[in-house]
Design a protein around this motif. Structure first.
Motif, mmCIF file in Angstrom:
data_model
loop_
_atom_site.group_PDB
_atom_site.id
_atom_site.type_symbol
_atom_site.label_atom_id
_atom_site.label_comp_id
_atom_site.label_asym_id
_atom_site.label_seq_id
_atom_site.Cartn_x
_atom_site.Cartn_y
_atom_site.Cartn_z
ATOM 1 N N ARG A 1 37.408 27.258 32.273
ATOM 2 C CA ARG A 1 38.314 26.331 32.980
ATOM 3 C C ARG A 1 38.088 26.435 34.475
ATOM 4 N N THR B 1 35.426 35.404 35.275
ATOM 5 C CA THR B 1 35.009 35.209 33.883
ATOM 6 C C THR B 1 35.840 36.096 32.957
ATOM 7 N N SER C 1 36.289 48.092 39.030
ATOM 8 C CA SER C 1 37.289 48.035 40.108
ATOM 9 C C SER C 1 38.209 46.836 39.885
ATOM 10 N N TYR D 1 27.766 39.353 43.344
ATOM 11 C CA TYR D 1 26.634 38.420 43.240
ATOM 12 C C TYR D 1 26.162 37.960 44.616
HETATM 13 N N1 LIG Z 1 36.918 28.793 37.135
HETATM 14 C C1 LIG Z 1 36.946 30.016 36.752
HETATM 15 O O1 LIG Z 1 37.943 30.476 36.295
HETATM 16 C C2 LIG Z 1 35.722 30.817 36.851
HETATM 17 C C3 LIG Z 1 35.382 31.486 35.724
HETATM 18 C C4 LIG Z 1 34.234 32.242 35.767
HETATM 19 C C5 LIG Z 1 33.477 32.343 36.897
HETATM 20 N N2 LIG Z 1 33.818 31.667 38.003
HETATM 21 C C6 LIG Z 1 32.994 31.792 39.198
HETATM 22 O O2 LIG Z 1 31.741 32.327 38.826
HETATM 23 C C7 LIG Z 1 31.356 33.347 39.719
HETATM 24 C C8 LIG Z 1 31.085 34.655 39.004
HETATM 25 O O3 LIG Z 1 32.235 35.156 38.372
HETATM 26 P P1 LIG Z 1 32.095 36.313 37.310
HETATM 27 O O4 LIG Z 1 33.445 36.747 36.932
HETATM 28 O O5 LIG Z 1 31.171 35.917 36.225
HETATM 29 O O6 LIG Z 1 31.329 37.448 38.106
HETATM 30 P P2 LIG Z 1 31.818 38.413 39.312
HETATM 31 O O7 LIG Z 1 32.932 37.832 40.067
HETATM 32 O O8 LIG Z 1 30.588 38.802 40.034
HETATM 33 O O9 LIG Z 1 32.384 39.689 38.534
HETATM 34 C C9 LIG Z 1 31.525 40.547 37.848
HETATM 35 C C10 LIG Z 1 32.309 41.741 37.338
HETATM 36 O O10 LIG Z 1 31.409 42.588 36.640
HETATM 37 C C11 LIG Z 1 31.516 43.914 37.165
HETATM 38 N N3 LIG Z 1 30.221 44.582 37.071
HETATM 39 C C12 LIG Z 1 29.025 44.151 37.544
HETATM 40 N N4 LIG Z 1 28.069 45.060 37.261
HETATM 41 C C13 LIG Z 1 28.671 46.086 36.608
HETATM 42 C C14 LIG Z 1 28.229 47.312 36.080
HETATM 43 N N5 LIG Z 1 26.945 47.684 36.163
HETATM 44 N N6 LIG Z 1 29.122 48.120 35.488
HETATM 45 C C15 LIG Z 1 30.421 47.763 35.390
HETATM 46 N N7 LIG Z 1 30.915 46.615 35.886
HETATM 47 C C16 LIG Z 1 30.049 45.782 36.482
HETATM 48 C C17 LIG Z 1 31.952 43.730 38.602
HETATM 49 O O11 LIG Z 1 32.556 44.903 39.044
HETATM 50 P P3 LIG Z 1 32.795 45.204 40.617
HETATM 51 O O12 LIG Z 1 33.779 44.170 41.059
HETATM 52 O O13 LIG Z 1 33.320 46.563 40.653
HETATM 53 O O14 LIG Z 1 31.460 45.031 41.263
HETATM 54 C C18 LIG Z 1 32.937 42.568 38.461
HETATM 55 O O15 LIG Z 1 34.180 43.010 38.032
HETATM 56 C C19 LIG Z 1 32.419 33.366 40.778
HETATM 57 O O16 LIG Z 1 32.024 32.490 41.791
HETATM 58 C C20 LIG Z 1 33.608 32.831 40.103
HETATM 59 O O17 LIG Z 1 34.538 32.257 40.983
HETATM 60 C C21 LIG Z 1 34.954 30.919 38.012
#
Ligand SMILES: NC(=O)c1ccc[n+]([C@@H]2O[C@H](COP(=O)([O-])OP(=O)(O)OC[C@H]3O[C@@H](n4cnc5c(N)ncnc54)[C@H](OP(=O)(O)O)[C@@H]3O)[C@@H](O)[C@H]2O)c1
Ligand SMILES: Cc1cc2nc3c(=O)[nH]c(=O)nc-3n(C[C@H](O)[C@H](O)[C@H](O)COP(=O)(O)OP(=O)(O)OC[C@H]3O[C@@H](n4cnc5c(N)ncnc54)[C@H](O)[C@@H]3O)c2cc1C
Length: 557
Positions: free
Chosen positions: A113, A244, A265, A502
């Protein structure tokens, strides 16, 4: 036509590449261009287009004034502005996928979403009317499809056209694009609407002992329909605490036996009502045109005020957000547990804030359908995850919601790019007004805001692009290229204004922003609107070259 000479810089080294007929084209090797023309008939865009269309049609059928790459939110927005402001220019949208929508068509994980309100994420020319500010991907897709049909954009999209190579030639004043199947397209102006992340390779770290895990390991970017049934009635562990994970967890909790969030975190998570009462009232009381405009502007302003509050008063903002989160949990955990699992290490908006419509995320913990483990993963075992502190997370399925990778050749996505024979290197470029790149001629791109809705920027970037196209046609210009003047230094901040994983991982491979105008990347709709919407095109940092005759162009492509 008299002899014309454009020498944009001093100290240029000239190399004569070709001489033919009455025309000589020369190129310089300091990434600047120089054109010497002896004859031209290119004085009016209309004549130019007609001439070219007849001369080109013999051998190059895929030549356009403008090519837009990508049919996501940005590509559709760009096409709308082309229709509105450049009706006499030929254009097409090239899309490598079989359908439009980009992000909203690509991701299939449960619950996908928006996390921006749709009043500002929707287009300014087709305002979102529902009282539900947050929309699931299928509603967004339907909205995009409707928008593309209503505006005659759908028929401009050529699907399954995967551009693998883009070559700019100052000699032909054209981009030449080569597809995966060897088809050739060419255009005068290229508009990159390719998004920001890699569709090919998500961020999927390797965890020690993965090979011993008996169950399914899946990254949300690779989610397929069949995965939905594979999580039902299972113990599911979700690694990550980004948007996500925050989206997935409440949706998984509806069918899974138990969901554990395994986070390195914590994150700020704002609960928001599913329906916006004020929007509903405005919709009920005002005529539709005024209601939708008012709702949109209310959200644009509220979004900005919230961002300003968080960045100017981080301590106050932190307190407010954390107390809201604590209230949402309604005693589901002690203060100590809350501090451990819900207190981020960063200030609000240093990384993106996550949204929880109707408080769905918190409900999972209130109703004991899920739990949280905070710490580092030591290794995977045959039936779950062992944490560094000795905690054990039992799991049948592990979802690695560990994030995205940015495009490796931003903003050209997977394309190999060559500019007058030189390979494009993103980190060697500066962003011009957030829409063009230094030393990359006849190219603009859309990258939206990270602290507000993406589409707000897509709208003004598209308008700027069409103004530029019209300016060039009116003034008989064939080349436009931003040039960094001496004295401009890379600024400390990256172009994303975020410290998310990222962004940090991609930092070294991204174009830079400069320390002075117009090389600063603003994440501020009001500033950008003033500069891109109301501002003019002429600018000391924008170099133009005269249009060359199109005759014989096809043989030179
Ligand atoms: N509309 C929406 O609701 C929506 C949904 C999904 C994605 N998005 C967008 O897509 C982008 C990416 O979002 P995302 O949630 O996929 O990725 P993200 O924000 O980069 O979050 C990745 C998560 O994975 C954790 N992580 C990464 N490497 C790890 C490891 N080796 N061991 C343990 N934990 C690890 C990170 O921890 P740390 O924080 O500690 O590094 C973080 O909590 C963003 O721009 C977001 O706004 C939006
Ligand atoms: C899960 C998720 C949720 C998000 N939610 C929000 C949100 O709520 N609010 C917000 O503001 N932002 C959000 N974002 C950011 C989001 O990506 C943008 O808002 C927006 O959808 C991007 O649109 P776009 O058209 O620029 O890029 P994309 O949606 O990525 O579309 C790019 C298109 O270009 C095509 N393309 C790329 N390379 C080529 C090539 N070489 N040849 C041909 N075609 C090509 C792709 O196939 C794709 O269709 C979210 C991102 C993700 C991943």
């Amino acid at each position: 036509m008299p002899f014309m000479l454009t020498v944009p810089r001093t100290h240029v080294r000239i190399q004569i590449l070709r001489e033919r007929g009455g025309e000589k084209t020369t190129q310089v090797h300091n990434n600047s261009f120089l054109l010497i023309r002896l004859e031209t008939t290119c004085t009016d865009r209309g004549v130019d287009a007609r001439n070219r269309d007849t001369t080109m049609s013999a051998s190059v059928t895929n030549d356009y004034d403008v090519l837009i790459i990508g049919s996501g939110v940005s590509g559709i927005d760009a096409a709308y502005y082309m229709n509105e402001h450049c009706p006499s220019h030929t254009y097409a949208i090239l899309e490598r996928r079989a359908s439009l929508g980009g992000t909203w068509d690509f991701f299939k994980y449960p619950g996908i979403r928006s996390d921006s309100d749709m009043y500002t994420f929707g287009f300014s020319w087709k305002i979102w009317k529902s009282a539900k500010p947050i929309a699931p991907a299928e509603d967004i897709l339907q909205y995009l499809d409707e928008a593309a049909r209503e505006q005659g954009i759908l028929k401009r999209i050529q699907f399954n056209i995967d551009i693998r190579r883009a070559e700019w030639s100052s000699l032909t004043q054209r981009w030449k694009l080569t597809t995966a199947t060897g088809q050739i397209y060419s255009c005068k102006m290229l508009f990159g609407c390719t998004g920001y992340y890699s569709y090919e390779k998500p961020h999927r770290p390797h965890f020690r002992g993965e090979e011993n895990f008996k169950g399914l390991i899946v990254h949300p970017q690779d989610w397929k329909k069949e995965h939905n049934s594979q999580v039902a009635k299972k113990h599911v562990a979700v690694i990550g605490s980004g948007a996500t994970a925050v989206t997935l967890i409440p949706n998984l909790a509806q069918t899974a036996s138990h969901v554990t969030m395994v986070q390195r975190s914590p994150t700020y998570i704002l609960a928001r009502p599913e329906e916006d009462a004020m929007t509903q009232t405005i919709n009920n009381w005002l005529p539709e045109y005024f209601a939708v405009q008012l709702n949109r502007w209310r959200h644009i302003i509220m979004q900005r005020l919230m961002f300003e509050y968080c960045t100017r008063y981080p301590e106050g903002a932190k307190k407010t957000i954390l107390s809201g989160m604590y209230k949402q949990l309604k005693g589901a955990m002690s203060q100590d547990e809350f501090d451990k699992h819900f207190t981020p290490k960063y200030n609000p908006w240093e990384q993106r804030l996550c949204l929880s419509p109707g408080g769905d995320f918190f409900k999972v913990f209130r109703e004991n359908k899920g739990s949280i483990v905070t710490g580092s993963v030591k290794q995977f075992t045959s039936d779950g995850i062992l944490m560094e502190d000795g905690d054990v997370v039992q799991a049948d399925v592990i979802i690695s919601a560990t994030g995205l990778n940015m495009q490796h050749n931003f903003p050209f996505s997977t394309m190999d790019v060559v500019i007058d024979g030189e390979k494009y290197v993103p980190s060697a470029k500066f962003v011009y007004k957030g829409v063009m790149l230094s030393d990359v001629p006849n190219f603009a791109f859309i990258v939206g805001y990270t602290n507000a809705s993406w589409t707000l920027k897509a709208d003004i970037a598209s308008l700027f692009f069409t103004k530029l196209v019209n300016y060039m046609a009116k003034n008989n210009k064939g080349i436009v290229c931003p040039r960094v003047p001496t004295g401009v230094k890379p600024s400390d901040g990256d172009i994303w204004s975020l410290k998310s994983g990222y962004v940090l991982r991609a930092g070294a491979h991204m174009p830079k922003q400069g320390n002075q105008e117009p090389w600063i990347q603003y994440h501020n709709y009001f500033v950008d609107a003033t500069k891109l919407w109301f501002g003019g095109i002429e600018d000391a940092s924008l170099e133009f070259g005269p249009c060359i005759m199109n005759k014989g162009l096809s043989s030179r492509l």
